[in-house]
Design an enzyme around this catalytic site. Structure first.
Site, PDB file in Angstrom:
ATOM      1  N   THR A  36       0.829  -1.216   0.000  1.00 52.53           N
ATOM      2  CA  THR A  36       0.000   0.000   0.000  1.00 52.53           C
ATOM      3  C   THR A  36       0.856   1.257   0.000  1.00 52.53           C
ATOM      4  OG1 THR A  36      -1.515   1.292   1.366  1.00 52.53           O
ATOM      5  CG2 THR A  36      -0.118  -0.249   2.531  1.00 52.53           C
ATOM      6  N   TYR A  46      -1.837   0.226  10.075  1.00 54.39           N
ATOM      7  CA  TYR A  46      -2.114  -0.427   8.792  1.00 54.39           C
ATOM      8  C   TYR A  46      -0.869  -0.392   7.905  1.00 54.39           C
ATOM      9  CZ  TYR A  46      -3.794  -1.049   4.039  1.00 54.39           C
ATOM     10  OH  TYR A  46      -3.933  -1.462   2.748  1.00 54.39           O
TER      11      TYR A  46
HETATM   12  N1  UFG Z   1     -12.639  11.756   2.070  1.00 55.60           N
HETATM   13  C1  UFG Z   1     -13.605  12.702   2.347  1.00 55.60           C
HETATM   14  N2  UFG Z   1     -14.852  12.269   2.740  1.00 55.60           N
HETATM   15  C2  UFG Z   1     -15.160  10.947   2.874  1.00 55.60           C
HETATM   16  C3  UFG Z   1     -14.168   9.980   2.584  1.00 55.60           C
HETATM   17  C4  UFG Z   1     -12.911  10.416   2.187  1.00 55.60           C
HETATM   18  O1  UFG Z   1     -13.363  13.907   2.242  1.00 55.60           O
HETATM   19  O2  UFG Z   1     -16.292  10.633   3.266  1.00 55.60           O
HETATM   20  C5  UFG Z   1     -11.302  12.201   1.612  1.00 55.60           C
HETATM   21  C6  UFG Z   1     -10.183  11.786   2.539  1.00 55.60           C
HETATM   22  O3  UFG Z   1     -10.017  12.732   3.571  1.00 55.60           O
HETATM   23  C7  UFG Z   1      -9.009  11.756   1.578  1.00 55.60           C
HETATM   24  C8  UFG Z   1      -9.636  11.309   0.246  1.00 55.60           C
HETATM   25  O4  UFG Z   1     -11.038  11.578   0.390  1.00 55.60           O
HETATM   26  O5  UFG Z   1      -8.482  13.028   1.419  1.00 55.60           O
HETATM   27  C9  UFG Z   1      -9.474   9.825  -0.031  1.00 55.60           C
HETATM   28  O6  UFG Z   1      -9.860   9.107   1.127  1.00 55.60           O
HETATM   29  P1  UFG Z   1     -10.085   7.530   1.136  1.00 55.60           P
HETATM   30  O7  UFG Z   1     -10.528   7.187   2.522  1.00 55.60           O
HETATM   31  O8  UFG Z   1     -10.912   7.148  -0.014  1.00 55.60           O
HETATM   32  O9  UFG Z   1      -8.637   6.969   0.843  1.00 55.60           O
HETATM   33  P2  UFG Z   1      -7.246   7.255   1.575  1.00 55.60           P
HETATM   34  O10 UFG Z   1      -6.461   8.136   0.669  1.00 55.60           O
HETATM   35  O11 UFG Z   1      -7.404   7.696   2.966  1.00 55.60           O
HETATM   36  O12 UFG Z   1      -6.709   5.779   1.679  1.00 55.60           O
HETATM   37  C10 UFG Z   1      -6.015   5.157   0.663  1.00 55.60           C
HETATM   38  C11 UFG Z   1      -6.249   3.651   0.728  1.00 55.60           C
HETATM   39  C12 UFG Z   1      -5.724   3.110   2.011  1.00 55.60           C
HETATM   40  C13 UFG Z   1      -4.294   3.511   2.169  1.00 55.60           C
HETATM   41  C14 UFG Z   1      -4.129   4.979   2.027  1.00 55.60           C
HETATM   42  C15 UFG Z   1      -2.695   5.373   2.022  1.00 55.60           C
HETATM   43  O13 UFG Z   1      -7.621   3.388   0.617  1.00 55.60           O
HETATM   44  O14 UFG Z   1      -5.850   1.707   2.003  1.00 55.60           O
HETATM   45  O15 UFG Z   1      -4.670   5.425   0.814  1.00 55.60           O
HETATM   46  O16 UFG Z   1      -2.550   6.656   2.530  1.00 55.60           O
HETATM   47  F1  UFG Z   1      -3.856   3.147   3.380  1.00 55.60           F
END
Ligand code: UFG
Length: 332
Positions: free
Chosen positions: A121, A145
């Site tokens: 990841t 994680y």
């Molecule tokens: N976000 C929102 N509202 C929501 C959900 C997400 O604004 O309801 C934003 C988050 O703050 C972030 C972006 O959308 O800025 C993407 O968020 P996700 O939760 O979809 O994904 P992440 O970037 O947090 O996570 C991804 C992978 C993880 C991994 C991570 C590495 O899904 O498995 O990248 O940083 F760990």
């Protein structure tokens, strides 16, 4: 007689694993899936695929599967993936992602299965100092994680140095979308990922949604991520298998398109696909979100000859939306 030997896929009933199983079948590989169905769904595994229900940490079960199927390689997807849960329950993450992987790798070494493809990841980079981030940049995970996955990368690195095992660790960026033929998609009930959450909100399955912060140092103030279509990611795994079968050496590869979209751009795309049916409000930042996380992808393109086919945010959203609709219609 079958053309190819088996590929053993752990977590093949999960979101990414099930798409990889489809891609492997398409490429002519017979597949055996091991999945404990803790989050995976049996119905996502095609009927022509052997299925073993069980825990990858069950050494006797894995030993028996390796003896029976003599796989040419193991592809390892089984694991836990919810970042906030890893913060509140770290032991579960080290057990499921590190200790269980260690047991699986040990079983492979003992059985002489010497090709291993691992789901890693972008979380191993933590909050990278630069974007795009490349495989040689520092790995400084900021949650259990990411740490639990990085530990497994280290186990693989050190095992490959000491045994005939060769591996490819694929560091996924933001995986999204669903099989364009509608055979699989993200089916987790309590999804937290942006595109799935936005599709559910657009379909009225959630009461609106929140943008986690709009005061980041990015063009529109919201976080930037590199969204990769799950079928392109699946194809990268088939290529990684071909690479190892052709004698390729152990390597770590980023999996992303090399450019990003802001949360606002994603939500505007979802709203366009949903013909205007999406509202959101701006909320506070979520802990641990780096402002931008975009993949440098020269290495995967050059090593595997991987060429994305679905590098199109609208298409990613359309396939994700189609899948959500299927889940509703079929009450899946
Ligand atoms: N976000 C929102 N509202 C929501 C959900 C997400 O604004 O309801 C934003 C988050 O703050 C972030 C972006 O959308 O800025 C993407 O968020 P996700 O939760 O979809 O994904 P992440 O970037 O947090 O996570 C991804 C992978 C993880 C991994 C991570 C590495 O899904 O498995 O990248 O940083 F760990």
């Amino acid at each position: 007689m079958q053309e190819h030997p088996y590929v053993l896929v752990t977590g093949g009933a999960g979101y990414i694993g099930s798409h990889v199983v489809l891609a492997l079948r398409q490429a002519g590989w017979p597949v055996v899936v091991v999945d404990d169905l803790s989050t995976g769904k049996r119905r996502l595994v095609p009927d022509d695929v052997r299925f073993i229900e069980g825990d990858i940490a069950d050494r006797a079960l894995i030993d028996a599967a390796l003896v029976r199927y003599q796989p040419v390689a193991v592809m390892h997807f089984a694991g836990s993936i919810v970042v906030p849960e890893s913060v509140s329950d770290p032991l579960r993450y080290y057990a499921n992602n590190t200790a269980a992987s260690l047991s699986l790798i040990a079983a492979c070494v003992a059985a002489g299965v010497d090709r291993f493809i691992f789901s890693s990841t972008a979380a191993v980079y933590g909050e990278p100092a630069r974007s795009p981030v490349s495989e040689t940049d520092p790995t400084v995970p900021i949650n259990p994680y990411g740490s639990s996955k990085l530990c497994t990368e280290w186990v693989l690195r050190d095992t490959a140095a000491a045994t005939p095992l060769e591996y490819v660790a694929l560091r996924y960026f933001n995986v999204a979308g669903a099989d364009p033929e509608g055979r699989s998609g993200q089916s987790m009930e309590k999804a937290t990922h942006l595109i799935k959450v936005a599709c559910q909100a657009a379909l009225g399955l959630r009461k609106g949604m929140e943008v986690f912060g709009d005061d980041y140092p990015t063009a529109d103030g919201t976080c930037v991520r590199d969204y990769i279509h799950v079928s392109d990611l699946a194809e990268a795994h088939v290529r990684a298998l071909d690479y190892l079968v052709a004698g390729g050496k152990s390597i770590v590869l980023n999996c992303g398109y090399g450019h990003g979209f802001s949360v606002r751009e994603v939500l505007e795309t979802v709203r366009a696909v949903a013909e205007g049916r999406l509202e959101w409000r701006i909320g506070p930042r979520r802990a641990g979100d780096p402002p931008a996380l975009v993949s440098a992808n020269t290495r995967i393109r050059e090593t595997l000859g991987w060429q994305p086919r679905f590098d199109d945010l609208r298409f990613i959203v359309e396939t994700a939306m189609d899948w959500e609709q299927r889940l509703i219609e079929k009450a899946l």
